[in-house]
Every structure is written in structure tokens, then in C-alpha cells.
Design a protein around this motif. Structure first.
Motif, PDB file in Angstrom:
ATOM      1  N   LEU A 381       0.710  -1.281   0.024  1.00  0.00           N
ATOM      2  CA  LEU A 381      -0.010   0.043  -0.064  1.00  0.00           C
ATOM      3  C   LEU A 381       1.148   1.335   0.064  1.00  0.00           C
ATOM      4  CD1 LEU A 381      -2.775  -0.977   2.553  1.00  0.00           C
ATOM      5  CD2 LEU A 381      -2.856  -1.056   0.115  1.00  0.00           C
ATOM      6  N   SER A 382       1.994   1.121  -0.277  1.00  0.00           N
ATOM      7  CA  SER A 382       3.113   2.141  -0.470  1.00  0.00           C
ATOM      8  C   SER A 382       2.726   3.279  -1.199  1.00  0.00           C
ATOM      9  CB  SER A 382       4.374   1.685  -0.432  1.00  0.00           C
ATOM     10  OG  SER A 382       4.645   1.044  -1.750  1.00  0.00           O
ATOM     11  N   GLY A 383       1.837   2.773  -2.405  1.00  0.00           N
ATOM     12  CA  GLY A 383       1.803   3.859  -3.537  1.00  0.00           C
ATOM     13  C   GLY A 383       0.752   4.973  -3.125  1.00  0.00           C
ATOM     14  N   ASP A 384       0.639   5.896  -4.127  1.00  0.00           N
ATOM     15  CA  ASP A 384      -0.577   7.224  -3.763  1.00  0.00           C
ATOM     16  C   ASP A 384      -1.726   6.385  -4.402  1.00  0.00           C
ATOM     17  OD1 ASP A 384      -1.440   9.239  -3.075  1.00  0.00           O
ATOM     18  OD2 ASP A 384      -0.611  10.501  -4.801  1.00  0.00           O
ATOM     19  N   LEU A 385      -2.586   5.907  -3.481  1.00  0.00           N
ATOM     20  CA  LEU A 385      -3.885   5.221  -3.907  1.00  0.00           C
ATOM     21  C   LEU A 385      -4.835   6.349  -3.383  1.00  0.00           C
ATOM     22  CD1 LEU A 385      -3.602   1.562  -2.729  1.00  0.00           C
ATOM     23  CD2 LEU A 385      -3.412   2.353  -5.095  1.00  0.00           C
ATOM     24  N   PRO A 386      -5.827   6.510  -4.451  1.00  0.00           N
ATOM     25  CA  PRO A 386      -7.039   7.405  -3.774  1.00  0.00           C
ATOM     26  C   PRO A 386      -7.656   6.630  -2.573  1.00  0.00           C
ATOM     27  CG  PRO A 386      -7.086   6.770  -6.252  1.00  0.00           C
ATOM     28  CD  PRO A 386      -5.966   5.928  -5.585  1.00  0.00           C
ATOM     29  N   PRO A 387      -8.194   7.511  -1.572  1.00  0.00           N
ATOM     30  CA  PRO A 387      -8.777   7.064  -0.551  1.00  0.00           C
ATOM     31  C   PRO A 387     -10.050   6.055  -0.578  1.00  0.00           C
ATOM     32  CG  PRO A 387      -8.384   9.482  -0.588  1.00  0.00           C
ATOM     33  CD  PRO A 387      -8.171   8.957  -1.970  1.00  0.00           C
ATOM     34  N   ALA A 388     -10.731   6.290  -1.746  1.00  0.00           N
ATOM     35  CA  ALA A 388     -11.716   5.216  -1.953  1.00  0.00           C
ATOM     36  C   ALA A 388     -11.185   3.840  -2.508  1.00  0.00           C
ATOM     37  CB  ALA A 388     -12.835   5.529  -2.965  1.00  0.00           C
ATOM     38  N   HIS A 389     -10.231   3.846  -3.344  1.00  0.00           N
ATOM     39  CA  HIS A 389      -9.398   2.656  -3.686  1.00  0.00           C
ATOM     40  C   HIS A 389      -8.819   1.996  -2.486  1.00  0.00           C
ATOM     41  CE1 HIS A 389      -6.487   0.721  -7.019  1.00  0.00           C
ATOM     42  NE2 HIS A 389      -7.455  -0.151  -5.964  1.00  0.00           N
ATOM     43  N   ARG A 390      -8.117   2.648  -1.612  1.00  0.00           N
ATOM     44  CA  ARG A 390      -7.446   2.126  -0.582  1.00  0.00           C
ATOM     45  C   ARG A 390      -8.459   1.389   0.327  1.00  0.00           C
ATOM     46  NH1 ARG A 390      -2.738   3.322   2.415  1.00  0.00           N
ATOM     47  NH2 ARG A 390      -2.928   2.594   4.671  1.00  0.00           N
ATOM     48  N   GLU A 391      -9.633   2.036   0.481  1.00  0.00           N
ATOM     49  CA  GLU A 391     -10.549   1.528   1.573  1.00  0.00           C
ATOM     50  C   GLU A 391     -11.208   0.280   0.829  1.00  0.00           C
ATOM     51  OE1 GLU A 391     -14.922   2.762   3.388  1.00  0.00           O
ATOM     52  OE2 GLU A 391     -13.686   4.417   2.584  1.00  0.00           O
ATOM     53  N   ASP A 392     -11.409   0.206  -0.435  1.00  0.00           N
ATOM     54  CA  ASP A 392     -11.950  -0.930  -0.819  1.00  0.00           C
ATOM     55  C   ASP A 392     -10.895  -2.074  -0.842  1.00  0.00           C
ATOM     56  OD1 ASP A 392     -14.013  -2.315  -2.387  1.00  0.00           O
ATOM     57  OD2 ASP A 392     -12.483  -2.404  -3.924  1.00  0.00           O
ATOM     58  N   VAL A 393      -9.832  -1.744  -1.191  1.00  0.00           N
ATOM     59  CA  VAL A 393      -8.299  -2.819  -1.032  1.00  0.00           C
ATOM     60  C   VAL A 393      -8.499  -3.462   0.385  1.00  0.00           C
ATOM     61  CG1 VAL A 393      -5.963  -3.213  -1.101  1.00  0.00           C
ATOM     62  CG2 VAL A 393      -7.252  -1.954  -2.972  1.00  0.00           C
ATOM     63  N   LEU A 394      -8.570  -2.531   1.453  1.00  0.00           N
ATOM     64  CA  LEU A 394      -8.387  -2.981   2.698  1.00  0.00           C
ATOM     65  C   LEU A 394      -9.721  -3.696   3.288  1.00  0.00           C
ATOM     66  CD1 LEU A 394      -6.781   0.037   4.594  1.00  0.00           C
ATOM     67  CD2 LEU A 394      -5.725  -2.062   4.108  1.00  0.00           C
ATOM     68  N   ARG A 395     -10.863  -3.459   2.734  1.00  0.00           N
ATOM     69  CA  ARG A 395     -11.967  -4.388   2.932  1.00  0.00           C
ATOM     70  C   ARG A 395     -11.842  -5.704   2.715  1.00  0.00           C
ATOM     71  NH1 ARG A 395     -17.024  -5.032   0.139  1.00  0.00           N
ATOM     72  NH2 ARG A 395     -16.208  -4.085  -1.633  1.00  0.00           N
ATOM     73  N   ARG A 396     -11.105  -6.119   1.666  1.00  0.00           N
ATOM     74  CA  ARG A 396     -10.881  -7.169   1.413  1.00  0.00           C
ATOM     75  C   ARG A 396      -9.711  -8.018   1.639  1.00  0.00           C
ATOM     76  NH1 ARG A 396     -13.488  -7.608  -4.548  1.00  0.00           N
ATOM     77  NH2 ARG A 396     -12.611  -9.731  -4.625  1.00  0.00           N
ATOM     78  N   ALA A 397      -8.778  -7.393   2.370  1.00  0.00           N
ATOM     79  CA  ALA A 397      -7.296  -7.887   2.698  1.00  0.00           C
ATOM     80  C   ALA A 397      -7.491  -8.671   3.990  1.00  0.00           C
ATOM     81  CB  ALA A 397      -6.562  -6.219   2.791  1.00  0.00           C
ATOM     82  N   TYR A 398      -6.182  -9.196   4.239  1.00  0.00           N
ATOM     83  CA  TYR A 398      -6.087  -9.895   5.510  1.00  0.00           C
ATOM     84  C   TYR A 398      -4.893  -9.346   5.784  1.00  0.00           C
ATOM     85  CZ  TYR A 398      -9.718 -13.106   3.895  1.00  0.00           C
ATOM     86  OH  TYR A 398     -10.835 -13.758   3.440  1.00  0.00           O
ATOM     87  N   GLN A 399      -4.742  -9.713   7.457  1.00  0.00           N
ATOM     88  CA  GLN A 399      -3.280  -9.510   7.902  1.00  0.00           C
ATOM     89  C   GLN A 399      -2.717 -10.771   8.680  1.00  0.00           C
ATOM     90  OE1 GLN A 399      -2.652  -6.017  10.512  1.00  0.00           O
ATOM     91  NE2 GLN A 399      -1.451  -7.437  11.984  1.00  0.00           N
ATOM     92  N   LEU A 400      -1.559 -11.297   8.264  1.00  0.00           N
ATOM     93  CA  LEU A 400      -0.995 -12.476   8.782  1.00  0.00           C
ATOM     94  C   LEU A 400      -1.003 -12.284  10.429  1.00  0.00           C
ATOM     95  CD1 LEU A 400       1.824 -13.289   6.103  1.00  0.00           C
ATOM     96  CD2 LEU A 400      -0.513 -14.352   6.391  1.00  0.00           C
ATOM     97  N   CYS A 401      -1.242 -13.578  11.041  1.00  0.00           N
ATOM     98  CA  CYS A 401      -0.942 -13.517  12.465  1.00  0.00           C
ATOM     99  C   CYS A 401       0.269 -13.433  12.723  1.00  0.00           C
ATOM    100  CB  CYS A 401      -1.899 -14.388  13.213  1.00  0.00           C
ATOM    101  SG  CYS A 401      -1.618 -14.444  15.052  1.00  0.00           S
ATOM    102  N   PRO A 402       0.868 -12.607  13.429  1.00  0.00           N
ATOM    103  CA  PRO A 402       2.572 -12.643  13.613  1.00  0.00           C
ATOM    104  C   PRO A 402       2.911 -13.935  14.718  1.00  0.00           C
ATOM    105  CG  PRO A 402       1.637 -11.073  15.172  1.00  0.00           C
ATOM    106  CD  PRO A 402       0.373 -11.490  14.071  1.00  0.00           C
TER     107      PRO A 402
END
Length: 700
Positions: A381-402
């Protein structure tokens, strides 16, 4: 229970006592009875010469099936209550029923006499008085059984010169259920014809009054109110003075009051309906609730609040499932516990991983997406994503449990870590209890907006996971297909999740549905139970209840009754620490699943037969819990009620995930979920999610 595919030699059915009987049978020709759409009627000769009347429906009509279920429940309730009394002859008597046959049916004795439609203006004064007295008695008996017949008219009441007999209760409703539009003028009351308000025994008194007017005058009235020529008929004076012709039910007398005006003896005046078979169980529920409230200090009024003493308030605050393990019951001289869940924690950067029970903070360096093959792909997510695009990507993303290792790789949906405090709910029950079907039915109701009337908005916790669950579970179930049993796991994963917005911030809600074998073993797979916020115990009546009507189903399914209770219940309850004195602090609900199997039992029918109210009321949930507790206590061993005994707050519910039995992995009469959201609503109420509900009053 087995049934011939082409009946012609034999007929098996359950009697009103729940016993399975089997007869050689000869069937007469079919005809369509008037006023009963979707039904076929025929005579059936059982054995040598016992001829009865059969009403049956074709498969595939959920509305007709539901109406037949309601009719059978009403007929059985009347037979059990009044079948041994002479005055019970005012009803057409039920012989038996089978609601799971390929063509479900109900059997009745054939009533003597002719319809009253052939006697208008022809009966003598004495006969008119007999008819009036017996019809009013019938309404009184129906009222005592909690029923409204709704189909009293000249074509549905027979007279044999000595007795009236009401037709089969094919249109009956439970008193206080919402009226359904039914009947025509003048025989049905104006409110019943419109389908407004709640069913009332005084609806039937209107029908009686209009029918007696027809008998006396020789013609029907218009059905808008009192007939214009009432004063011309002395035989109608008592009905007129008593208000039986009032256009609204509220203006009519109670059946017992009208009987006194008519000088008709009331056989129920002294017996008051006889002893309550569930009375001991209801008393035991009341005593246990009182004991819990006393041990938790809830039976004493709270002391005045001191806004300056925040430390004292914090010490009194209690959240089910998160209370410190060192706590003990409040001594008699201490302040009562305030059952108030905390606001959803949106300031903390950590959430508890529901799998490994360790704190996890949101970390964008651990984000991944999962492709259709199940491979984890790092998300940048380091790129310059529009807020709506970033929100949609995070809605479908996962975080690995450390904390995950190679043997137990797992991840958490990002919304689980970025919203309010998560709520984890575990379904508990042995394999075959119907946990998966119940969860699929619940989430199917949620998907159709079933929680919106309660002020709750729901979105998927992860759209892809939710879509898969809907496709592989919910849609299969709603298409009438039996779901496969949940497989055992080496690592506990939740089945699906929601983002629920109600009172306070949006909260993730995740559901665990493990195999009964995993829950019944005290192993690492079930370790996640230590961090579960709420439990839904799924009780299987085939394993629990001592009812003869269940024996054929037990034999067909290869299930045995278990007096020691559910193994999964016991293992889970033994594993969860008592963080509030002798009680499990996490809120709980007991769902008596497959309640359609015992639908004809009056205690079950009065709840399973009614829709959920549009507003959650703690007192109504308590009333249902009381009846469920009493019913299970009467027909099962105390071991089956252990979740109620062990959990500080627990509600009990009659539910049906499918509404019928499966044959060859399909539900031949379709899937008809009943009250499946009731336990979920109670859990949400106890956890502080429901707007406008005092969570401190729920479940205790």
C-alpha cells in the motif's frame, strides 16, 4: 418414519399422544374441500371398518405446509386437553397426523349431523338455545386452549339434533398472534376480514352471534355491526345485551361472561383448565434466575452514582467473557454488579486473535490478499492510492497473524483489526445437532435484512469469504439441499463474519462452527474457546427428549437418546473458567433446534408458530426461556440444561433451521427456517449491540 411412495395398502401416522401406529388402509376418491385451497380430502378406511377423513397437501407448497402444521398443532392441543371430556365432542376429533410424509396429512373422525346452513329458520326455540349454548362453550374451550378458530359459520358447524360440532381447526391461530385476513361477511368479524390487530377469542363470538342470528331469522345479516332488526327476535336478546354483535372485539364480552348472560354452566370455572404439566419446570426456572441474581448482587438496588469516584465505578463494571479470573460472587453487603459492557474499544491498537488468543496490532507490513487458489500474496500500500480505492482494497485484505507457525498459518480480515471490539460467537453441540444448518439459516435471514428492524446494519467482514459461505452453505440450504457435516480441523477457524453497526461503534462479529467431534475432545483445536465472547448451545431433541413421537425419527436417523447430555456441552463448559464466582461469564443461548419435530406440543407451538416481534423485548425473551426450560426439564434429564445452570446469563429458544426432515440429502418440502434469529438477537442484547435495549435485563 418410512412411508410408501404410492400408498394403497398401509398408512402409518402419529396419534395425538405421539405414538406411531400403522393400519391397513383403503382410500376413497379425492375431492377439493371448499374454502381450503391447496388441500385434498378423501375418506380412508383403516383396518376392517374404521372410516376416517384425511386432508392432505401436495409437496412443494410452503404456505400450505405451514397451515397444515398449524392445524395439526391446534387439533392435537384440543384433543389432549378435552378429548377425555364429554364436552370435547363440540370439536371434530383428530385421529392422527404425519407432517413429514411425502404428502403431509391430518386424519379426523367423520362428524355426524348436517351443516347448519340447512337449518336456517327451521330449528325450534329449544334447539336454537342449545346451539347458542354449545357454540359459546366451544369458544370458551378454545380460549382456554389459547386458540381462535376463525372458521365458524353455517357450512362449517354441524348439528345432529343434540350436539354441534365445529369443523377442523384449519384456519386456527394462537390468540394474540397477528390476524391474517380470512373469511367473508357476515361470518368473519370486520377485523378478521381485514387482517388487522391480533387474533382474539372474541372474534369467534362475533361468528357465533351472526350464525345464531341466521338460525333465528332465517337469513344472514350484512356483517357490519348489530343487525337492524335485532329487537324483533327475543331469542337474541342476551347476545345483543352482552355486546356479541359489536363490530370491534374490544366491545364484545369474554366468552365466560357471555356464558353467564346465557345462563350456560362453565365446566372450566372450577378446574381452571387443570394442572399445568410444565408448572414445576417454570418454577425451577424462576428459582434459578432468583438464585443467580442474588449471587451476582442483582436483587438489590444500585447505590447512588458518584461521578467523582471513577475507580469505584470501574470496579463495579462487568463485561461477560472478559471479567478478571480472580473475581468471586458479590458478598451480601457489597454493591450489586452493573451488567454493562464497555463501549467498543476503538482507541486500542490491539485486538485478540480469536485463533491463538494473543494480542495483534494492525500492521500494514503483514497485509496479504488471497487468490482463488488460496495462495497468500503480499499487499503493498506504499503507492499513492485514492482514499476510496485504498478503503476498498483494505476491505478485502487480510493480515497475517505474527504468532502463526507453518503448521497453523492463519490470518485476520483487516476490518477485524480496524473496527470496534470484536465479538466472537461459538456454536456448540454434537455432530448432527444441526449447528451448520442453523448458522446457514441465521446468516441467510441476516442477508435478507432480518436484523434491520432491530436497528442493526450488517456488512460482510470479508466480502470474498462471505460470498463463499453464502454460495456453499446458505444457497444450498435454501435450495432444499442438506448440508454436509462439518469436518474436523487441526486448527480452529471461524466460518464467517459480519460487521455489525448497532449501539456504539461498528463491531466485527465472527462465528465459529467446529465439528462436534472437535468440541467433544479436550484438545488444542478447542483452545480458542478460552477467548470466546458468547456461546450458542445447539440442543438436539432427538438426543435429548423422552417423547414417543421422536422414536420413529431416531430409528430412521440411527440416533440414540442420551441421558448424560451433550458431550460437547460438557467438554466446553468444563474447559471454560468460572470468572464470575460459580458461573461462566460469557453470555449464552440454548437453541432447541429441529423444534419442528415437536411442533404439535403446545409449549413449542405457541413460540415456533409465531413470528419474531419487530422489537426485541427482554421480558418476552424471558417468557420464552421459561417455557423452553420447563419443556426440556419435563422431557429430558437435567444434564441437557447444564449451559443454563453454568452460565451467568443464558436465554433459551425454540428454533427450526430447516423446518422438516431430509430424505436422500434433500428437504422434500423445502426449507422453512423458524425463529432462527431469536438466539442471535438475545446474544446481541446481552453484549450491548442492540439499540434501545437495556443489556442488563437480558438473559437474567
Amino acid at each position: 418414519m418410512t412411508h410408501p411412495r404410492h400408498p394403497g395398502d398401509e398408512l402409518s401416522f402419529l396419534t395425538h399422544k405421539g405414538n406411531l401406529v400403522r393400519f391397513a388402509a383403503r382410500f376413497g376418491p379425492d375431492h377439493e374441500p371448499p374454502g381450503r385451497p391447496g388441500r385434498l380430502a378423501r375418506t380412508v378406511t383403516l383396518g376392517v371398518d374404521w372410516t376416517v377423513l384425511q386432508y392432505r397437501i401436495a409437496p412443494g407448497d410452503p404456505h400450505a405446509h405451514g397451515a397444515l402444521e398449524r392445524e395439526a398443532a391446534a387439533a392435537v392441543a384440543l384433543e389432549r386437553r378435552y378429548g377425555h371430556e364429554r364436552f370435547g365432542e363440540v370439536f371434530t376429533r383428530v385421529v392422527g397426523y404425519d407432517l413429514d410424509a411425502p404428502e403431509p396429512f391430518v386424519l379426523y373422525r367423520i362428524a355426524d349431523g348436517e351443516p347448519l346452513s340447512s337449518h336456517g329458520g327451521a330449528l325450534g326455540v329449544g334447539e336454537q338455545q342449545q346451539v347458542t349454548a354449545q357454540l359459546t362453550l366451544a369458544v370458551r374451550l378454545l380460549e382456554e386452549a389459547g386458540l381462535v378458530h376463525r372458521a365458524i359459520g353455517p357450512d362449517t358447524v354441524r348439528w345432529d339434533g343434540r350436539h354441534v360440532r365445529l369443523a377442523e381447526p384449519y384456519a386456527a391461530l394462537r390468540a394474540r398472534e397477528p390476524r391474517e385476513a380470512f373469511g367473508a361477511a357476515p361470518w368473519a368479524s370486520p377485523e378478521q376480514r381485514r387482517g388487522t390487530g391480533a387474533a382474539d377469542p372474541r372474534d369467534d363470538l362475533w361468528s357465533v352471534a351472526q350464525l345464531v342470528y341466521f338460525l333465528v331469522s332465517g337469513r344472514p345479516d350484512q356483517g357490519a355491526g348489530p343487525p337492524a332488526d335485532l329487537a324483533d327476535f327475543r331469542g337474541l336478546a342476551a347476545l345483543h345485551r352482552g355486546g356479541a354483535f359489536a363490530p370491534l372485539a374490544a366491545g364484545r364480552p369474554a366468552p365466560a361472561d357471555l356464558m353467564r348472560l346465557l345462563n350456560v354452566p362453565d365446566p372450566l370455572a372450577l378446574s381452571a383448565g387443570g394442572p399445568d404439566p410444565l408448572g414445576r419446570g417454570r418454577d425451577a426456572y424462576d428459582a434459578q434466575i432468583a438464585r443467580k441474581r442474588a449471587e451476582l448482587g442483582l436483587d438489590r438496588p444500585p447505590p447512588p452514582e458518584d461521578p467523582q469516584d471513577e475507580g469505584r465505578q470501574a470496579r463495579r463494571r462487568w463485561w461477560p467473557g472478559r471479567a478478571p479470573a480472580a473475581r468471586r460472587p458479590a458478598p451480601a453487603d457489597t454493591a450489586p454488579v452493573a451488567l454493562s459492557p464497555p463501549a467498543a474499544d476503538t482507541t486500542s491498537v490491539e485486538r485478540l486473535c480469536p485463533h491463538c488468543l494473543l494480542p495483534v496490532a494492525y500492521d500494514e507490513s503483514l497485509l496479504v490478499t488471497i487468490d482463488p487458489k488460496g495462495d497468500r500474496i503480499p499487499l503493498d500500500l506504499s503507492g499513492d492510492l485514492p482514499p476510496a480505492h485504498r478503503e476498498d482494497v483494505l476491505r478485502r485484505a487480510y493480515q497475517l497473524c505474527p504468532y502463526a507457525d507453518e503448521e497453523s498459518l492463519h490470518e485476520l480480515p483487516v476490518p477485524y483489526l480496524t473496527n470496534g471490539r470484536p465479538l466472537t460467537i461459538a456454536l456448540v453441540g454434537s455432530s448432527g445437532a444441526g449447528k451448520t444448518h442453523l448458522l446457514a439459516a441465521m446468516l441467510g435471514e441476516v442477508e435478507q435484512g432480518g436484523l434491520e428492524p432491530y436497528g442493526l446494519k450488517c456488512l460482510p467482514l470479508n466480502p470474498d469469504t462471505h460470498r463463499t459461505f453464502l454460495r456453499e452453505r446458505v444457497q444450498h440450504l435454501l435450495q432444499g439441499r442438506q448440508l454436509g457435516r462439518t469436518g474436523q480441523q487441526a486448527f480452529a477457524r471461524f466460518a464467517d463474519g459480519l460487521l455489525v453497526t448497532g449501539r456504539g461503534p461498528t463491531r466485527p462479529v465472527v462465528f465459529f462452527d467446529l465439528a462436534g467431534e472437535d468440541l467433544a475432545q479436550d484438545n488444542e483445536v478447542a483452545r480458542f474457546l478460552m477467548g470466546v465472547d458468547a456461546f450458542l448451545f445447539v440442543l438436539d431433541p432427538l438426543r435429548a427428549l423422552r417423547l414417543p413421537s421422536l422414536e420413529p425419527v431416531r430409528a430412521l436417523d440411527g440416533v440414540r437418546r442420551q441421558d448424560l447430555g451433550d458431550e460437547a456441552f460438557t467438554t466446553v463448559l468444563n474447559r471454560i473458567p468460572r470468572t464470575w464466582g460459580p458461573y461462566v461469564a460469557a453470555p449464552a443461548a440454548i437453541a432447541v433446534n429441529k423444534s419442528d419435530l415437536v411442533r404439535v406440543e403446545p409449549a413449542v407451538d405457541q413460540w415456533l408458530g409465531r413470528a419474531l416481534p419487530p422489537v426485541y423485548r427482554a421480558d418476552e425473551a424471558r417468557a420464552e426461556s421459561r417455557d423452553v426450560h420447563a419443556f426440556v426439564a419435563r422431557h429430558a434429564t437435567p444434564a441437557w440444561l447444564r449451559p443454563f445452570d453454568d452460565c451467568a446469563r443464558c436465554t433459551l429458544h425454540f428454533v427450526a433451521a430447516t423446518g422438516g426432515q431430509a430424505r436422500d440429502d434433500r428437504f422434500p418440502h423445502g426449507v422453512r427456517p423458524r425463529r432462527v434469529l431469536a438466539p442471535l438477537l438475545s446474544i446481541f442484547a446481552m453484549c450491548g449491540l442492540l439499540p434501545g435495549v437495556d443489556h442488563g435485563e437480558a438473559g437474567i
